[in-house]
Motif scaffolding. Structure first.
Motif, PDB file in Angstrom:
ATOM      1  N   GLY A 179       0.807  -1.205   0.000  1.00  0.00           N
ATOM      2  CA  GLY A 179       0.000   0.000   0.000  1.00  0.00           C
ATOM      3  C   GLY A 179       0.844   1.262   0.000  1.00  0.00           C
ATOM      4  O   GLY A 179       0.622   2.171  -0.797  1.00  0.00           O
ATOM      5  N   TRP A 183       1.308   4.049  -3.010  1.00  0.00           N
ATOM      6  CA  TRP A 183       1.113   5.485  -2.779  1.00  0.00           C
ATOM      7  C   TRP A 183       2.334   6.273  -3.242  1.00  0.00           C
ATOM      8  O   TRP A 183       2.196   7.338  -3.879  1.00  0.00           O
ATOM      9  N   ARG A 200      -7.871  11.720 -10.158  1.00  0.00           N
ATOM     10  CA  ARG A 200      -7.758  10.354  -9.644  1.00  0.00           C
ATOM     11  C   ARG A 200      -7.756   9.326 -10.767  1.00  0.00           C
ATOM     12  O   ARG A 200      -7.068   8.313 -10.691  1.00  0.00           O
ATOM     13  N   ASN A 212     -11.242   4.992  -6.434  1.00  0.00           N
ATOM     14  CA  ASN A 212     -11.515   5.069  -4.999  1.00  0.00           C
ATOM     15  C   ASN A 212     -10.326   4.570  -4.177  1.00  0.00           C
ATOM     16  O   ASN A 212     -10.088   5.053  -3.056  1.00  0.00           O
ATOM     17  N   HIS A 213      -9.586   3.626  -4.724  1.00  0.00           N
ATOM     18  CA  HIS A 213      -8.399   3.126  -4.026  1.00  0.00           C
ATOM     19  C   HIS A 213      -7.321   4.200  -3.975  1.00  0.00           C
ATOM     20  O   HIS A 213      -6.562   4.275  -2.998  1.00  0.00           O
ATOM     21  N   SER A 215      -7.897   7.383  -3.643  1.00  0.00           N
ATOM     22  CA  SER A 215      -8.289   8.247  -2.519  1.00  0.00           C
ATOM     23  C   SER A 215      -7.947   7.603  -1.182  1.00  0.00           C
ATOM     24  O   SER A 215      -7.465   8.270  -0.257  1.00  0.00           O
ATOM     25  N   ARG A 216      -8.156   6.289  -1.073  1.00  0.00           N
ATOM     26  CA  ARG A 216      -7.852   5.595   0.176  1.00  0.00           C
ATOM     27  C   ARG A 216      -6.355   5.635   0.489  1.00  0.00           C
ATOM     28  O   ARG A 216      -5.949   5.783   1.640  1.00  0.00           O
ATOM     29  N   LEU A 217      -5.531   5.497  -0.551  1.00  0.00           N
ATOM     30  CA  LEU A 217      -4.088   5.538  -0.345  1.00  0.00           C
ATOM     31  C   LEU A 217      -3.649   6.879   0.225  1.00  0.00           C
ATOM     32  O   LEU A 217      -2.829   6.943   1.156  1.00  0.00           O
ATOM     33  N   HIS A 219      -5.537   9.011   1.823  1.00  0.00           N
ATOM     34  CA  HIS A 219      -6.109   9.151   3.159  1.00  0.00           C
ATOM     35  C   HIS A 219      -5.250   8.422   4.194  1.00  0.00           C
ATOM     36  O   HIS A 219      -5.063   8.914   5.321  1.00  0.00           O
ATOM     37  N   GLU A 220      -4.684   7.275   3.806  1.00  0.00           N
ATOM     38  CA  GLU A 220      -3.915   6.463   4.739  1.00  0.00           C
ATOM     39  C   GLU A 220      -2.484   6.950   4.918  1.00  0.00           C
ATOM     40  O   GLU A 220      -1.953   6.930   6.040  1.00  0.00           O
ATOM     41  N   SER A 225      -5.635  15.106   1.471  1.00  0.00           N
ATOM     42  CA  SER A 225      -6.423  14.349   0.506  1.00  0.00           C
ATOM     43  C   SER A 225      -5.705  14.356  -0.840  1.00  0.00           C
ATOM     44  O   SER A 225      -4.733  15.098  -1.045  1.00  0.00           O
TER      45      SER A 225
END
Length: 287
Positions: A179, A183, A200, A212-213, A215-217, A219-220, A225
């Motif tokens: 992950g 990123w 994105r 969407n993945h 965005s999750r990357l 976020h994590e 953002s």
């Protein structure tokens, strides 16, 4: 020879070896000149034409020149050198990019004015000092003809280095930190394409993941953002360009991917609290 994208790291070395067995590269062109105010990769890289006719715009004595690559030809770019695909061309190419944090192996297709990445492999192993010396030796051969044997041999050595990097990929280690590494690859892609329209979807297409993945990357692993990270990356690039007095605000805005100067000024003032013009007199300021 059929060029199927490599589906795993272990396939890249075999694929590269087949290219070398054909005697490629047959010719090597070099891009070593930079152009003030124009975005450029900050890492050494090269592209090998696999099919079709590839065309790249480079600089020769600060004048734009189109280099045409036929099948088996390669083009090598120094860090910061101006080199961009010429939109009318149609080709399939192997690209190698050596950043300070990763090695990127890319299969790219240019068709109908669109540049697409069919396959991308990102490896946390970076190019060693020998590899960077090979690049340095290439840059010094800028005046040599494309058929120069020494330049061809140096590119062959870089291809072998790339194959070795892919063959030594630690799958367990890569999976453990997949992950974070994905990123990092997304961030590097943004840095390389800040001058272009980005969202994105473009990052997701490059990494072959869902938007969407993406965005999750962020976020994590990021303090911001995706959109905020992209905006701040553009503004960092703009601040570095503002040190060049020959560039006006419109030039800087376009080089950093802003649609117009007014939008750039609004974004800059919203983030920094002052206009780009005022900021130019405060080179030691931060945000």
């Amino acid at each position: 020879m059929a060029y199927q994208p490599a589906t795993s790291p272990s396939e890249w070395p075999k694929w590269i070896q087949r290219l070398l067995n054909r005697g490629w590269p047959t010719r090597v062109y070099l891009a070593v000149e930079s152009r003030s105010g124009f975005p450029a990769h900050e890492s050494p890289r090269f592209s090998l034409c696999l099919a079709g006719t590839g065309q790249y715009t480079v600089l020769r004595q600060q004048k734009r020149q189109i280099i045409t690559l036929k099948r088996g030809d390669a083009i090598v770019a120094a860090p910061g050198a101006h080199m961009e695909p010429h939109r009318p061309s149609r080709y399939l190419a192997l690209g190698l990019v050596f950043t300070p944090s990763m090695t990127r192996l890319l299969l790219a297709k240019q068709s109908r004015g669109r540049h697409r990445f069919l396959q991308a492999h990102h490896d946390s192993t970076v190019l060693d000092s020998d590899g960077h010396h090979f690049f340095e030796a290439l840059y010094h051969r800028d005046s040599a003809p494309p058929e120069d044997l020494a330049a061809r041999r140096l590119v062959e050595l870089l291809l072998l280095k790339s194959a070795d990097i892919a063959s030594r990929t630690d799958i367990t280690k890569q999976a453990t930190r997949k992950g974070h590494f994905t990123w990092q690859a997304a961030c590097q892609f943004l840095e390389d394409h800040l001058h272009q329209p980005l969202g994105r979807q473009e990052v997701a297409d490059f990494l072959h993941i869902h938007p969407n993945h993406v965005s999750r990357l962020f976020h994590e692993f990021s303090e911001r953002s995706f959109q905020d990270h992209l905006l701040h990356a553009r503004l960092r690039r703009a601040r570095s360009l503002m040190a060049d007095p020959s560039l006006n605000i419109t030039d800087i805005a376009h080089a950093c991917g802003f649609r117009d100067a007014n939008y750039f000024i609004r974004c800059y003032r919203r983030v920094t609290g002052e206009t780009p013009g005022r900021q130019r007199t405060r080179n030691n300021s931060t945000w």
